[in-house]
Design an enzyme around this catalytic site. Structure first.
Site, short mmCIF file in Angstrom:
data_model
loop_
_atom_site.label_atom_id
_atom_site.label_comp_id
_atom_site.label_asym_id
_atom_site.label_seq_id
_atom_site.Cartn_x
_atom_site.Cartn_y
_atom_site.Cartn_z
N ASP A 37 0.87 -1.18 0.00
CA ASP A 37 0.00 0.00 0.00
C ASP A 37 0.90 1.23 0.00
O ASP A 37 2.04 1.18 0.49
CB ASP A 37 -0.89 0.01 1.25
CG ASP A 37 -2.16 0.83 1.05
OD1 ASP A 37 -3.25 0.26 0.95
OD2 ASP A 37 -2.05 2.09 1.01
N ASP A 65 3.81 2.61 -4.02
CA ASP A 65 2.89 3.43 -4.80
C ASP A 65 2.74 2.73 -6.15
O ASP A 65 3.72 2.56 -6.88
CB ASP A 65 3.48 4.84 -4.97
CG ASP A 65 2.53 5.75 -5.74
OD1 ASP A 65 1.73 5.25 -6.56
OD2 ASP A 65 2.61 6.98 -5.53
N VAL A 66 1.52 2.34 -6.48
CA VAL A 66 1.31 1.51 -7.68
C VAL A 66 1.50 2.28 -8.99
O VAL A 66 1.43 1.69 -10.06
CB VAL A 66 -0.08 0.84 -7.69
CG1 VAL A 66 -0.17 -0.23 -6.61
CG2 VAL A 66 -1.21 1.86 -7.55
N TYR A 157 -13.75 8.31 -12.90
CA TYR A 157 -13.84 6.93 -12.38
C TYR A 157 -14.50 6.01 -13.41
O TYR A 157 -14.03 4.89 -13.64
CB TYR A 157 -14.63 6.97 -11.08
CG TYR A 157 -14.54 5.72 -10.22
CD1 TYR A 157 -13.33 5.34 -9.63
CD2 TYR A 157 -15.66 4.93 -9.96
CE1 TYR A 157 -13.25 4.21 -8.82
CE2 TYR A 157 -15.59 3.81 -9.15
CZ TYR A 157 -14.38 3.46 -8.58
OH TYR A 157 -14.32 2.34 -7.76
N LYS A 161 -12.43 2.81 -14.75
CA LYS A 161 -12.87 1.45 -14.42
C LYS A 161 -13.35 0.70 -15.66
O LYS A 161 -13.26 -0.53 -15.72
CB LYS A 161 -13.93 1.48 -13.32
CG LYS A 161 -13.37 1.93 -11.97
CD LYS A 161 -12.26 1.00 -11.47
CE LYS A 161 -11.81 1.31 -10.04
NZ LYS A 161 -10.80 0.39 -9.53
N THR A 193 -16.65 0.26 2.91
CA THR A 193 -15.22 0.40 3.24
C THR A 193 -14.96 1.89 3.45
O THR A 193 -15.84 2.72 3.18
CB THR A 193 -14.31 -0.10 2.08
OG1 THR A 193 -14.38 0.88 1.03
CG2 THR A 193 -14.71 -1.46 1.57
P1 NAD Z 1 -10.18 2.21 0.17
O1 NAD Z 1 -10.05 3.64 -0.15
O2 NAD Z 1 -10.77 1.79 1.47
O3 NAD Z 1 -8.76 1.48 0.03
C1 NAD Z 1 -7.93 1.71 -1.06
C2 NAD Z 1 -6.49 1.46 -0.64
O4 NAD Z 1 -5.67 1.76 -1.78
C3 NAD Z 1 -6.03 2.38 0.50
O5 NAD Z 1 -5.40 1.61 1.49
C4 NAD Z 1 -5.07 3.35 -0.18
O6 NAD Z 1 -4.02 3.80 0.66
C5 NAD Z 1 -4.56 2.50 -1.34
N1 NAD Z 1 -4.03 3.33 -2.43
C6 NAD Z 1 -4.57 4.44 -2.98
N2 NAD Z 1 -3.75 4.95 -3.91
C7 NAD Z 1 -2.66 4.13 -3.96
C8 NAD Z 1 -1.46 4.12 -4.71
N3 NAD Z 1 -1.18 5.09 -5.60
N4 NAD Z 1 -0.58 3.12 -4.51
C9 NAD Z 1 -0.83 2.15 -3.60
N5 NAD Z 1 -1.93 2.12 -2.84
C10 NAD Z 1 -2.84 3.10 -3.02
O7 NAD Z 1 -11.01 1.57 -1.04
P2 NAD Z 1 -11.76 0.16 -1.19
O8 NAD Z 1 -13.20 0.37 -1.05
O9 NAD Z 1 -11.08 -0.88 -0.38
O10 NAD Z 1 -11.49 -0.06 -2.74
C11 NAD Z 1 -10.55 -1.00 -3.25
C12 NAD Z 1 -10.77 -1.10 -4.75
O11 NAD Z 1 -12.12 -1.48 -5.01
C13 NAD Z 1 -10.54 0.20 -5.52
O12 NAD Z 1 -9.94 -0.09 -6.76
C14 NAD Z 1 -11.96 0.73 -5.72
O13 NAD Z 1 -12.06 1.56 -6.85
C15 NAD Z 1 -12.71 -0.57 -5.91
N6 NAD Z 1 -14.16 -0.48 -5.64
C16 NAD Z 1 -14.62 -0.18 -4.40
C17 NAD Z 1 -16.00 -0.09 -4.19
C18 NAD Z 1 -16.57 0.26 -2.84
O14 NAD Z 1 -17.75 0.67 -2.80
N7 NAD Z 1 -15.85 0.11 -1.75
C19 NAD Z 1 -16.89 -0.32 -5.24
C20 NAD Z 1 -16.36 -0.63 -6.49
C21 NAD Z 1 -14.99 -0.73 -6.69
#
Ligand code: NAD
Length: 256
Positions: A37, A65-66, A157, A161, A193
């Site tokens: 992360d 950082d991805v 977004y 996506k 989340t």
């Molecule tokens: P979140 O924000 O709780 O967690 C995301 C994590 O990614 C965090 O720990 C953050 O520090 C990390 N992150 C952000 N930018 C980064 C970077 N540049 N390099 C490395 N790490 C990085 O989000 P989540 O709800 O756990 O979402 C996870 C994935 O699921 C994301 O791709 C999000 O788009 C997708 N998603 C989430 C939902 C939802 O409703 N929770 C719905 C559809 C898709």
């Protein structure tokens, strides 16, 4: 027997939310896991907690950082060496941004594409050669239902996506040639989340979850394990004939 016994999995964005739930699920089902992360301390805390539950050497953590190409190469190699191989890559790290094409600024548009899409290109580019040496492999890219259903105020977004959905298919077809590595996308609807924190601040937690839940035919926002179970299936050899699909975990919203 766990469903992913002996697998070695690499999960980005694992400090919280869906990445954390996925890392915990895969470890519970017998995998070694690497959690990375941009929040390195958060990733380390998740790995330490998994090791407490399942024994030292189950989980490893790195700050990553991805969007950083060189860091991808370093961390994938380090994780490969620490776990003794690499079979599963979960490209989960991602960010969102609210705004229509008129409201959104160009820098933010580009940032969302870089974090959500470029990360997948980089992760796959450098993981696939490492995965080839270790039998069956599976790549799981976390897209969103927003990659299939558009909305007027989610331009960055939606774009990112949708690209995640399509890059996954290109990678699936490339990898299918060897018959060994699969690649699929997962499309969650709203899941509870920290990504929903801003909405909760705006409406209060109960009202925010109710409001979002009303948009979903099954009537409720999902839990992180709803997605972790989908990833578990795709990571395991149970899905060995499944590649290039978009697995919607969306409470029926895309059926409308
Ligand atoms: P979140 O924000 O709780 O967690 C995301 C994590 O990614 C965090 O720990 C953050 O520090 C990390 N992150 C952000 N930018 C980064 C970077 N540049 N390099 C490395 N790490 C990085 O989000 P989540 O709800 O756990 O979402 C996870 C994935 O699921 C994301 O791709 C999000 O788009 C997708 N998603 C989430 C939902 C939802 O409703 N929770 C719905 C559809 C898709």
């Amino acid at each position: 027997m766990g469903r992913v016994d002996g697998k070695k999995a690499f999960i980005t964005g694992g400090a919280q939310g869906l990445g954390e739930a996925t890392a915990r699920m895969l470890a519970r089902e017998g995998a070694k896991v690497t959690v990375t992360d941009v929040n390195g301390a958060g990733a380390e805390a998740v790995a330490a907690s998994i090791n407490e539950e399942h024994g030292a050497g189950t989980a490893f953590a790195w700050q990553q950082d991805v969007t950083d190409e060189a860091r991808w190469q370093e961390v994938l190699q380090a994780a490969h060496d620490a776990m003794g191989g690499l079979n599963v890559l979960v490209n989960n790290a991602g960010i969102g941004s609210l705004g229509s094409v008129e409201d959104e600024n160009y820098d933010m548009f580009k940032k969302v594409q870089t974090v959500d899409v470029d990360s997948i290109f980089l992760g796959c580019k450098y993981a696939i050669p490492l995965m080839r040496a270790h039998g069956l492999g599976s790549i799981i890219n976390i897209s969103s239902i927003a990659g299939i259903i558009a909305s007027g105020n989610y331009v960055s977004y939606n774009t990112a996506k949708a690209a995640v959905r399509h890059i996954s298919k290109s990678i699936a077809l490339h990898c299918a040639k060897g018959g060994q590595i699969r690649c699929n996308s997962v499309h969650p609807v709203f899941i509870n989340t920290p990504i929903l924190d801003r909405t909760k601040e705006m409406f209060g937690e109960e009202e925010a979850l109710a409001k979002l839940g009303r948009q979903i035919p099954l009537g409720k926002v999902g839990e992180p394990d709803d997605i972790a179970y989908a990833v578990l299936y795709l990571a395991s050899d149970e899905s060995k004939l499944v590649t290039g699909i978009e697995l919607k975990v969306d409470g029926g919203i895309s059926a409308m």
